[in-house]
Design a protein around this motif. Structure first.
Motif, PDB file in Angstrom:
ATOM      1  N   PHE A   1     -27.667 -20.519 -22.954  1.00  0.00           N
ATOM      2  CA  PHE A   1     -28.135 -20.230 -24.306  1.00  0.00           C
ATOM      3  C   PHE A   1     -27.919 -18.763 -24.660  1.00  0.00           C
ATOM      4  O   PHE A   1     -28.282 -17.869 -23.900  1.00  0.00           O
ATOM      5  CB  PHE A   1     -29.622 -20.559 -24.438  1.00  0.00           C
ATOM      6  N   VAL A   2     -27.331 -18.541 -25.839  1.00  0.00           N
ATOM      7  CA  VAL A   2     -27.050 -17.193 -26.335  1.00  0.00           C
ATOM      8  C   VAL A   2     -27.338 -17.177 -27.828  1.00  0.00           C
ATOM      9  O   VAL A   2     -26.905 -18.077 -28.549  1.00  0.00           O
ATOM     10  CB  VAL A   2     -25.567 -16.794 -26.105  1.00  0.00           C
ATOM     11  N   SER A   3     -28.022 -16.139 -28.294  1.00  0.00           N
ATOM     12  CA  SER A   3     -28.147 -15.917 -29.731  1.00  0.00           C
ATOM     13  C   SER A   3     -27.266 -14.738 -30.105  1.00  0.00           C
ATOM     14  O   SER A   3     -27.352 -13.656 -29.525  1.00  0.00           O
ATOM     15  CB  SER A   3     -29.586 -15.605 -30.127  1.00  0.00           C
ATOM     16  N   MET A   4     -26.397 -14.972 -31.087  1.00  0.00           N
ATOM     17  CA  MET A   4     -25.596 -13.902 -31.675  1.00  0.00           C
ATOM     18  C   MET A   4     -26.056 -13.700 -33.125  1.00  0.00           C
ATOM     19  O   MET A   4     -25.265 -13.431 -34.013  1.00  0.00           O
ATOM     20  CB  MET A   4     -24.110 -14.264 -31.627  1.00  0.00           C
TER      21      MET A   4
ATOM     22  N   MET B   1     -20.220  -7.132 -33.233  1.00  0.00           N
ATOM     23  CA  MET B   1     -20.915  -8.365 -33.599  1.00  0.00           C
ATOM     24  C   MET B   1     -22.395  -8.285 -33.256  1.00  0.00           C
ATOM     25  O   MET B   1     -23.115  -9.224 -33.505  1.00  0.00           O
ATOM     26  CB  MET B   1     -20.283  -9.548 -32.887  1.00  0.00           C
ATOM     27  N   GLY B   2     -22.846  -7.201 -32.682  1.00  0.00           N
ATOM     28  CA  GLY B   2     -24.248  -7.038 -32.323  1.00  0.00           C
ATOM     29  C   GLY B   2     -24.497  -7.322 -30.852  1.00  0.00           C
ATOM     30  O   GLY B   2     -23.592  -7.649 -30.092  1.00  0.00           O
ATOM     31  N   LYS B   3     -25.750  -7.180 -30.476  1.00  0.00           N
ATOM     32  CA  LYS B   3     -26.152  -7.428 -29.097  1.00  0.00           C
ATOM     33  C   LYS B   3     -26.576  -8.883 -28.946  1.00  0.00           C
ATOM     34  O   LYS B   3     -27.312  -9.403 -29.780  1.00  0.00           O
ATOM     35  CB  LYS B   3     -27.330  -6.531 -28.705  1.00  0.00           C
ATOM     36  N   PRO B   4     -26.129  -9.533 -27.887  1.00  0.00           N
ATOM     37  CA  PRO B   4     -26.590 -10.903 -27.647  1.00  0.00           C
ATOM     38  C   PRO B   4     -28.055 -10.894 -27.226  1.00  0.00           C
ATOM     39  O   PRO B   4     -28.541  -9.923 -26.636  1.00  0.00           O
ATOM     40  CB  PRO B   4     -25.685 -11.390 -26.510  1.00  0.00           C
TER      41      PRO B   4
ATOM     42  N   ALA C   1     -17.259 -17.710 -30.423  1.00  0.00           N
ATOM     43  CA  ALA C   1     -16.373 -17.069 -29.447  1.00  0.00           C
ATOM     44  C   ALA C   1     -17.114 -15.964 -28.707  1.00  0.00           C
ATOM     45  O   ALA C   1     -16.945 -15.799 -27.491  1.00  0.00           O
ATOM     46  CB  ALA C   1     -15.128 -16.530 -30.138  1.00  0.00           C
ATOM     47  N   CYS C   2     -17.954 -15.225 -29.417  1.00  0.00           N
ATOM     48  CA  CYS C   2     -18.748 -14.175 -28.765  1.00  0.00           C
ATOM     49  C   CYS C   2     -19.716 -14.784 -27.757  1.00  0.00           C
ATOM     50  O   CYS C   2     -19.840 -14.291 -26.626  1.00  0.00           O
ATOM     51  CB  CYS C   2     -19.503 -13.357 -29.803  1.00  0.00           C
ATOM     52  N   ALA C   3     -20.402 -15.850 -28.152  1.00  0.00           N
ATOM     53  CA  ALA C   3     -21.335 -16.518 -27.233  1.00  0.00           C
ATOM     54  C   ALA C   3     -20.592 -17.031 -26.003  1.00  0.00           C
ATOM     55  O   ALA C   3     -21.098 -16.950 -24.873  1.00  0.00           O
ATOM     56  CB  ALA C   3     -22.051 -17.659 -27.953  1.00  0.00           C
TER      57      ALA C   3
ATOM     58  N   ASP D   1     -35.701 -16.373 -28.924  1.00  0.00           N
ATOM     59  CA  ASP D   1     -34.634 -15.809 -29.751  1.00  0.00           C
ATOM     60  C   ASP D   1     -33.563 -16.821 -30.106  1.00  0.00           C
ATOM     61  O   ASP D   1     -32.798 -16.619 -31.046  1.00  0.00           O
ATOM     62  CB  ASP D   1     -33.952 -14.629 -29.039  1.00  0.00           C
ATOM     63  N   ILE D   2     -33.449 -17.922 -29.372  1.00  0.00           N
ATOM     64  CA  ILE D   2     -32.365 -18.877 -29.626  1.00  0.00           C
ATOM     65  C   ILE D   2     -32.646 -19.616 -30.941  1.00  0.00           C
ATOM     66  O   ILE D   2     -31.741 -19.596 -31.785  1.00  0.00           O
ATOM     67  CB  ILE D   2     -32.173 -19.830 -28.433  1.00  0.00           C
ATOM     68  N   PRO D   3     -33.695 -20.290 -31.239  1.00  0.00           N
ATOM     69  CA  PRO D   3     -34.805 -20.688 -30.386  1.00  0.00           C
ATOM     70  C   PRO D   3     -34.526 -22.008 -29.657  1.00  0.00           C
ATOM     71  O   PRO D   3     -33.782 -22.862 -30.138  1.00  0.00           O
ATOM     72  CB  PRO D   3     -35.944 -20.877 -31.373  1.00  0.00           C
ATOM     73  N   VAL D   4     -35.154 -22.109 -28.478  1.00  0.00           N
ATOM     74  CA  VAL D   4     -35.092 -23.336 -27.690  1.00  0.00           C
ATOM     75  C   VAL D   4     -36.486 -23.567 -27.099  1.00  0.00           C
ATOM     76  O   VAL D   4     -37.113 -22.642 -26.607  1.00  0.00           O
ATOM     77  CB  VAL D   4     -33.996 -23.260 -26.605  1.00  0.00           C
ATOM     78  N   ASN D   5     -36.962 -24.787 -27.228  1.00  0.00           N
ATOM     79  CA  ASN D   5     -38.278 -25.149 -26.699  1.00  0.00           C
ATOM     80  C   ASN D   5     -38.112 -25.751 -25.314  1.00  0.00           C
ATOM     81  O   ASN D   5     -37.629 -26.868 -25.170  1.00  0.00           O
ATOM     82  CB  ASN D   5     -38.976 -26.170 -27.605  1.00  0.00           C
ATOM     83  N   LEU D   6     -38.496 -24.989 -24.307  1.00  0.00           N
ATOM     84  CA  LEU D   6     -38.396 -25.441 -22.933  1.00  0.00           C
ATOM     85  C   LEU D   6     -39.785 -25.531 -22.327  1.00  0.00           C
ATOM     86  O   LEU D   6     -40.734 -24.926 -22.831  1.00  0.00           O
ATOM     87  CB  LEU D   6     -37.543 -24.469 -22.115  1.00  0.00           C
TER      88      LEU D   6
END
Length: 158
Positions: free
Chosen positions: A42-45, A1-4, A112-114, A10-15
């Motif tokens: 937070f995880v991007s798949m 499924m790739g690398k997280p 499920a991967c996240a 990368d999510i993106p999330v504005n913090l």
């Protein structure tokens, strides 16, 4: 499924820059949708995910009320997929998924991967975990450094 991926961009999330500056992973970030206080990892798949672990059975969580609030929370400029997870034991997780633009889904491979990745990051599980979703069980393998592997049944007939 790739690398997280984990960087806020990368999510993106504005913090707040003080939080995200030089951070490679954001875990247990608190938000307050409605009357709830949730701690999100937070995880991007390849698509954005916000995973929360709860103590109650996932069936009791008001996903139809809280899911849209998390999906459209102002910190997510492109909205987010939201996963609610309960730890059954160190090799099994129960989960429900609120998918951005679709609502609650029976299963979600990237979700499920996240979940598997977030669970390992937080020390809830090891490299291999079964994620039990309403639509079936998916097995996730991630050694913490490389690709995420997903196993599960495939079928037709929707």
């Amino acid at each position: 499924m790739g690398k997280p991926r984990f960087a806020p961009s990368d999510i993106p999330v504005n913090l707040d820059p003080a939080i995200s500056l030089n951070r490679q992973t954001i875990i247990n970030y608190a938000i307050h949708p409605g009357d709830f206080r949730l701690f999100l990892t937070f995880v991007s798949m390849g698509n954005p995910h916000a995973v929360t672990f709860i103590d109650q059975p996932v069936e009791e969580f008001p996903l139809h009320n809280i899911g849209p609030l998390v999906e459209r929370h102002p910190i997510f400029p492109k909205r987010v997929n939201f996963e609610v997870v309960n730890i059954r034991d160190d090799g099994n997780l129960d989960a429900r998924v609120w998918e951005r633009g679709s609502g609650e889904t029976m299963a979600c491979g990237t979700g499920a991967c996240a979940i598997g990745v977030a669970s390992r990051l937080l020390g809830h599980t090891g490299d291999r975990v079964a994620v039990h979703l309403p639509g079936g069980t998916l097995t996730i393998d991630w050694d913490g450094t490389d690709e995420v592997y997903l196993e599960g049944p495939a079928g037709r007939g929707f």
